[in-house]
Enzyme design. Sequence first.
Site, short mmCIF file in Angstrom:
data_model
loop_
_atom_site.label_atom_id
_atom_site.label_comp_id
_atom_site.label_asym_id
_atom_site.label_seq_id
_atom_site.Cartn_x
_atom_site.Cartn_y
_atom_site.Cartn_z
N THR A 193 0.62 -1.12 0.19
CA THR A 193 -0.12 -0.30 0.29
C THR A 193 0.98 1.24 -0.57
OG1 THR A 193 -2.18 -0.98 0.83
CG2 THR A 193 -1.03 1.61 1.48
N ARG B 51 -13.88 -7.56 -3.09
CA ARG B 51 -13.13 -7.47 -1.53
C ARG B 51 -12.54 -5.77 -0.79
NH1 ARG B 51 -7.83 -5.53 1.02
NH2 ARG B 51 -8.07 -7.12 2.77
N GLY C 195 -10.52 -2.86 1.34
CA GLY C 195 -9.61 -2.86 2.72
C GLY C 195 -10.55 -1.86 3.15
N THR D 213 -0.71 0.77 6.53
CA THR D 213 -0.48 0.22 5.70
C THR D 213 -0.40 -1.31 6.68
OG1 THR D 213 0.55 -1.15 4.29
CG2 THR D 213 1.34 0.63 5.89
N GLY E 145 -6.34 -5.65 6.60
CA GLY E 145 -7.53 -4.48 6.72
C GLY E 145 -8.29 -4.83 6.91
N1 ASP Z 1 -3.71 -2.06 3.86
C1 ASP Z 1 -3.95 -2.90 3.37
C2 ASP Z 1 -5.35 -4.16 2.84
O1 ASP Z 1 -5.82 -4.63 3.83
C3 ASP Z 1 -3.12 -4.04 2.09
C4 ASP Z 1 -1.15 -3.68 2.85
O2 ASP Z 1 -1.46 -1.95 3.27
O3 ASP Z 1 -0.93 -3.97 3.27
O4 ASP Z 1 -6.24 -3.90 1.49
#
Ligand code: ASP
Length: 362
Positions: free
Chosen positions: A230, A258, A260, A281, A284
């Site tokens: 992210t 989906r 996040g 990040t 999620g």
């Molecule tokens: N937080 C993001 C999600 O779950 C992914 C990430 O930040 O690694 O979509």
Amino acid sequence: MKKAKFIPWKSKNLFSIIILFFILSGISIFSQNVSLPVQQAGSIQHPASLPVRQAGSIKNWVLVIHGGAGGTIGQKMAEDVQLQYTTKMTEVLKAGAAILSEGGTSLDAVETCIRMMEDSPLFNAGKGAVFNEEGKNEMDASIMEGRTLKAGAVAGVTTIRNPISAARAVMEKSKHVMLIDGGAEKFAKNQGLEIVPPSYFYTKKRWDEFQKIHYQEMYHKPDSVKNHGTVGAVALDSHGDLAAGTSTGGMTNKMKGRIGDSPIIGAGTYANNNTCAISCTGHGEYFIRNVVAYDVSARMEYKRQNLQEAAGDVVNVKLKSQGAEGGLIAIDRNGNIAMPFNTAMMFRGSIHPDGKIEVKIY
Ligand code: ASP
């Protein structure tokens, strides 16, 4: 009965006056020390741990970015790969700093930095986004302005080159906070944003990661490839305004549809001039359930924690205790920064008006 006359210079009365003088001056000194900052109608009370900032007194801006958290403890990326990331992040920080040093807004700096990372195949956002279980890229983004508490978000988009700009357009040009899928794409197109074919987002690196994870999950093998990333940015501008933004391709091999935490205001992104600006990040689902970005702000507002304590407790105590991997970047209204993470690494960097740049991975 004869009334007692008040004659100040008579020793007893003089003594009372002196006592009275000390009591009154004591009250006025005390009241200066404990008085709370003058509140705007409807504004929240400032956390006691933060010194009062007078409007217009901040001249210094600050910018912090992240490029995702993850990795495996004990394993480091090759030096040349690390260099690619640190070089790109330095470039991004300098571009954001150029805006802020000219008196530009935190919102512009955040959007610009995130667009640059979306355009880079290095990060899991825009070009370089991860693939879902059907081998498609579905992206989410959000942005928030700390002065007005206005926010915008898009989710599950597949053809908008820069989802963060679409999120900003939702905030500024629509009456809504979040648009998804085809509705978000139609709106972005009408706003003149660049629309690209879904194939634009393909990168071989993400496709190979997808193949590996897809195969592992099919056979219920443990996840040996960390499947998230992210990008995000938070900024305080010279006007004293905070902003935060986050953009992502989500998690590799996620189910179609989906969503996040990244496009959810309060979970992956939050900004409030009275407390802080946050971009998250990590895994999620945990960030949504724990309302992570807002939790940091709420701890400052209600629990009177400072930024370091609030952000550190959420990431390294609360999330960690649940086995939730990730991190966040944060700036408070006085320009203090925090970048806690509980993973092996988090791409992160900051820049200050004196030109001091810090870019770190581990
Ligand atoms: N937080 C993001 C999600 O779950 C992914 C990430 O930040 O690694 O979509």
